[in-house]
Design an enzyme around this catalytic site. Structure first.
Site, PDB file in Angstrom:
ATOM      1  N   ARG A 147       0.973  -1.239   0.005  1.00 38.86           N
ATOM      2  CA  ARG A 147       0.157   0.023   0.170  1.00 38.86           C
ATOM      3  C   ARG A 147       0.870   1.209  -0.079  1.00 38.86           C
ATOM      4  NH1 ARG A 147      -4.057   2.371   4.724  1.00 38.86           N
ATOM      5  NH2 ARG A 147      -2.171   3.502   5.183  1.00 38.86           N
ATOM      6  N   TYR A 159      -3.304  12.361   7.282  1.00 36.60           N
ATOM      7  CA  TYR A 159      -3.779  11.006   8.032  1.00 36.60           C
ATOM      8  C   TYR A 159      -3.456   9.651   7.135  1.00 36.60           C
ATOM      9  CZ  TYR A 159      -6.366   7.542  10.474  1.00 36.60           C
ATOM     10  OH  TYR A 159      -6.905   6.394  11.176  1.00 36.60           O
ATOM     11  N   ASP A 210      -5.078   3.963  -0.197  1.00 37.70           N
ATOM     12  CA  ASP A 210      -6.298   4.307   0.786  1.00 37.70           C
ATOM     13  C   ASP A 210      -6.604   5.650   0.779  1.00 37.70           C
ATOM     14  OD1 ASP A 210      -7.909   4.203   3.013  1.00 37.70           O
ATOM     15  OD2 ASP A 210      -6.608   3.242   4.376  1.00 37.70           O
ATOM     16  N   HIS A 212      -8.800   6.977   3.008  1.00 33.03           N
ATOM     17  CA  HIS A 212      -9.271   7.343   4.251  1.00 33.03           C
ATOM     18  C   HIS A 212     -10.567   7.906   4.533  1.00 33.03           C
ATOM     19  CE1 HIS A 212      -5.872   5.630   6.240  1.00 33.03           C
ATOM     20  NE2 HIS A 212      -4.892   6.338   5.353  1.00 33.03           N
ATOM     21  N   GLU A 236      -8.772   2.071  -1.663  1.00 28.71           N
ATOM     22  CA  GLU A 236      -9.756   1.721  -0.505  1.00 28.71           C
ATOM     23  C   GLU A 236     -10.406   2.956   0.143  1.00 28.71           C
ATOM     24  OE1 GLU A 236      -6.848  -0.035   2.260  1.00 28.71           O
ATOM     25  OE2 GLU A 236      -7.894   0.864   3.971  1.00 28.71           O
ATOM     26  N   GLU A 262     -13.435  -1.539   6.721  1.00 25.83           N
ATOM     27  CA  GLU A 262     -12.661  -1.485   8.041  1.00 25.83           C
ATOM     28  C   GLU A 262     -13.444  -1.013   9.283  1.00 25.83           C
ATOM     29  OE1 GLU A 262      -9.005   0.554   6.883  1.00 25.83           O
ATOM     30  OE2 GLU A 262      -9.591   2.133   8.274  1.00 25.83           O
ATOM     31  N   ARG A 283     -13.603  -5.524   3.476  1.00 21.42           N
ATOM     32  CA  ARG A 283     -12.193  -5.248   4.224  1.00 21.42           C
ATOM     33  C   ARG A 283     -12.644  -5.208   5.862  1.00 21.42           C
ATOM     34  NH1 ARG A 283      -9.170  -1.467   4.887  1.00 21.42           N
ATOM     35  NH2 ARG A 283      -7.564  -2.643   5.422  1.00 21.42           N
ATOM     36  N   GLU A 339      -4.291  -7.315   5.137  1.00 23.77           N
ATOM     37  CA  GLU A 339      -3.319  -6.161   5.617  1.00 23.77           C
ATOM     38  C   GLU A 339      -2.412  -6.803   6.724  1.00 23.77           C
ATOM     39  OE1 GLU A 339      -5.352  -2.588   7.036  1.00 23.77           O
ATOM     40  OE2 GLU A 339      -3.568  -1.601   6.883  1.00 23.77           O
ATOM     41  N   TRP A 402     -18.352  15.038   5.293  1.00 21.03           N
ATOM     42  CA  TRP A 402     -19.036  14.133   4.351  1.00 21.03           C
ATOM     43  C   TRP A 402     -18.650  12.778   4.915  1.00 21.03           C
ATOM     44  CZ3 TRP A 402     -16.688  18.090   1.643  1.00 21.03           C
ATOM     45  CH2 TRP A 402     -15.475  17.624   1.353  1.00 21.03           C
TER      46      TRP A 402
HETATM   47  O1  KDG Z   1      -7.635   2.791  14.052  1.00 22.11           O
HETATM   48  C1  KDG Z   1      -7.743   3.064  12.584  1.00 22.11           C
HETATM   49  C2  KDG Z   1      -6.761   2.265  11.892  1.00 22.11           C
HETATM   50  O2  KDG Z   1      -6.710   1.067  11.877  1.00 22.11           O
HETATM   51  C3  KDG Z   1      -6.923   2.739  10.423  1.00 22.11           C
HETATM   52  O3  KDG Z   1      -6.486   4.276  10.143  1.00 22.11           O
HETATM   53  C4  KDG Z   1      -6.018   2.010   9.321  1.00 22.11           C
HETATM   54  O4  KDG Z   1      -6.887   2.981   7.314  1.00 22.11           O
HETATM   55  C5  KDG Z   1      -6.204   2.140   8.046  1.00 22.11           C
HETATM   56  C6  KDG Z   1      -5.770   0.624   7.266  1.00 22.11           C
HETATM   57  O5  KDG Z   1      -6.199   0.514   6.209  1.00 22.11           O
HETATM   58  O6  KDG Z   1      -5.131   0.101   7.979  1.00 22.11           O
HETATM   59 MG    MG Z   2      -7.847   1.976   5.784  1.00 23.79          MG
END
Ligand code: KDG
Ligand code: MG
Length: 402
Positions: A147, A159, A210, A212, A236, A262, A283, A339, A402
């Site tokens: 990733r 982040y 990702d 996020h 993701e 997740e 996921r 992961e 959002w």
């Molecule tokens: O606690 C939140 C994390 O596990 C997260 O931010 C991790 O996005 C994440 C990932 O794909 O591992």
């Molecule tokens: Mg993630």
């Protein structure tokens, strides 16, 4: 075999983890992960104050009945805290059942569908050059899937781009850190990262990314389209999937594979996503989606709709969750990828485990149960430390909306 005692163990060997330990009158015990990043003590209380008293004396082998009792019996269904607590009990009970049968857990889940579990690691850098170096390191370690994340010019922090390279710890601070986000800056930058990575490493390595949950459906469609030439394994968490219909728009505009889940804790969070074929990878993982019993059902439902698994496995999910997830990954036939953010040495010492990494794959090992234990004496040396996940604001100071 009756349940005689349920302990909730909170420990912080470099980060907070909550573990449930179920003891039985046969002398066999099982453990389950109950860690919910930034909300650990809520789950610990739910387990200790509300669940434990109701299960003492119950038959440990009645896993499905206990699951339904905890899910339906409490009236307040679902929610991250409830489902994480149920997951921990469920995982510990499967651990007990497999130990009692003297078998590795995957045998009870249908036996091996594969020899090894392909995993992906996180390569992240403050800028593209640094991310390229990190991808090279993961390739050297044998990873087949990586990733890639990078800092965004003009934003002071992003982040998912951590200072630590081998571990990923987004939680910090006695109060939540505030990050600033700009989608327009991100959208222009991210294709450059993958252009550079494909140029340097070719197309033989799986690359993942990702977002996020930072995008609107229109923005997600645009990012997916712009990344098509780089043939990602997946993109993701584009939009928060509270509104599952939003994925229709993304799906119509891009062939980049989509992954999400997740933060889901039940089949009801992804029913539409799966049955309408709006995603390619689900996921969710053992600890946040109701344990092995419920996640297995989600994966089986996904299999009917050409959706594969891609379980969350960040550092804030304990080795207990990882061990359990690997047994499920080994048994299901629609496995995609797992992961794997490594844990720190201190964490690994508290949670001795049978799983091993070799050449881009994890192997669950053949120890009876899920193969992960907890060293309670060592765990007691690391008391809980308050930590929060960061909050996101836009450049005008408003809450991310959002
Ligand atoms: O606690 C939140 C994390 O596990 C997260 O931010 C991790 O996005 C994440 C990932 O794909 O591992
Ligand atoms: Mg993630």
């Amino acid at each position: 075999m009756k349940i005689t005692n349920i302990k909730t163990i909170v420990t912080c060997p470099d980060r907070n983890f909550v573990t449930v330990k179920i003891e039985t009158d046969a002398g066999i015990y099982g453990i389950g992960d109950a860690t919910l990043n930034g909300r650990e003590l809520s789950v610990a209380s739910y387990l200790q104050d509300h669940i434990a008293p109701t299960l003492i004396g119950k038959e440990a082998g009645r896993i499905e009945d206990i699951w339904q009792y905890l899910y339906r019996g409490c009236y307040w269904r679902r929610g991250a805290v409830t489902m994480t607590a149920i997951a921990a009990i469920d995982t510990a009970l499967w651990d007990i059942k497999a130990k009692a049968a003297n078998m590795p857990l995957y045998e009870l889940l249908g036996g091996k569908s594969r020899d090894g579990v392909m995993v992906y690691g996180h390569a992240n850098g403050g800028d593209i050059a640094e991310t390229v170096d990190e991808v090279a390191k993961y390739k050297e370690m044998g990873y087949k899937a990586i990733r890639a994340q990078t800092g965004i010019p003009g934003l002071s922090s992003t982040y998912g781009v951590s200072k630590d390279k081998m571990y990923y710890e987004p939680a910090d601070g006695n109060l939540p850190t505030e990050n600033v986000w700009s989608t327009s800056k991100y959208i222009n930058h991210v294709p450059k990262l993958f252009d550079t990575l494909r140029d340097k490493f070719g197309f033989d390595v799986h690359l993942l990314h990702d977002a996020h949950h930072r995008l609107t459906p229109q923005e997600a469609a645009k990012v997916g389209k712009s990344l098509e030439p780089y043939n990602l394994f997946w993109l993701e968490d584009t939009v928060p999937a509270e509104n599952q219909e939003a994925f229709r728009m993304i799906r119509q505009h891009t062939t980049t594979p989509l992954a999400v889940g997740e933060v889901f804790n039940s089949i009801w969070d992804c029913k539409k996503l799966i049955e309408e074929g709006l995603i390619d990878y689900i996921r969710s993982t053992v600890v946040h989606a109701g344990g092995i019993s419920h996640l297995k059902k989600i994966f089986e439902f996904a299999a009917m709709h050409h959706v594969r698994s891609g379980s969350h496995g960040a550092t804030d999910l304990s080795p207990v969750c990882m061990g359990a997830a690997l047994h499920l990954d080994t048994a299901i036939y629609n496995f995609g990828v797992q992961e794997y953010m490594r844990h720190t040495e201190k964490t690994d010492e508290v949670f001795p485990h049978a799983y091993t990494f070799k050449d881009g794959y994890l192997y669950p090992g053949d120890t009876p149960g899920h193969g992960v234990d907890i060293d309670e004496k060592l765990a007691a040396k690391y008391p809980y430390e308050r930590a929060y996940l960061p909050v996101n604001r836009l450049e005008d100071g408003s809450m991310f909306n959002w």
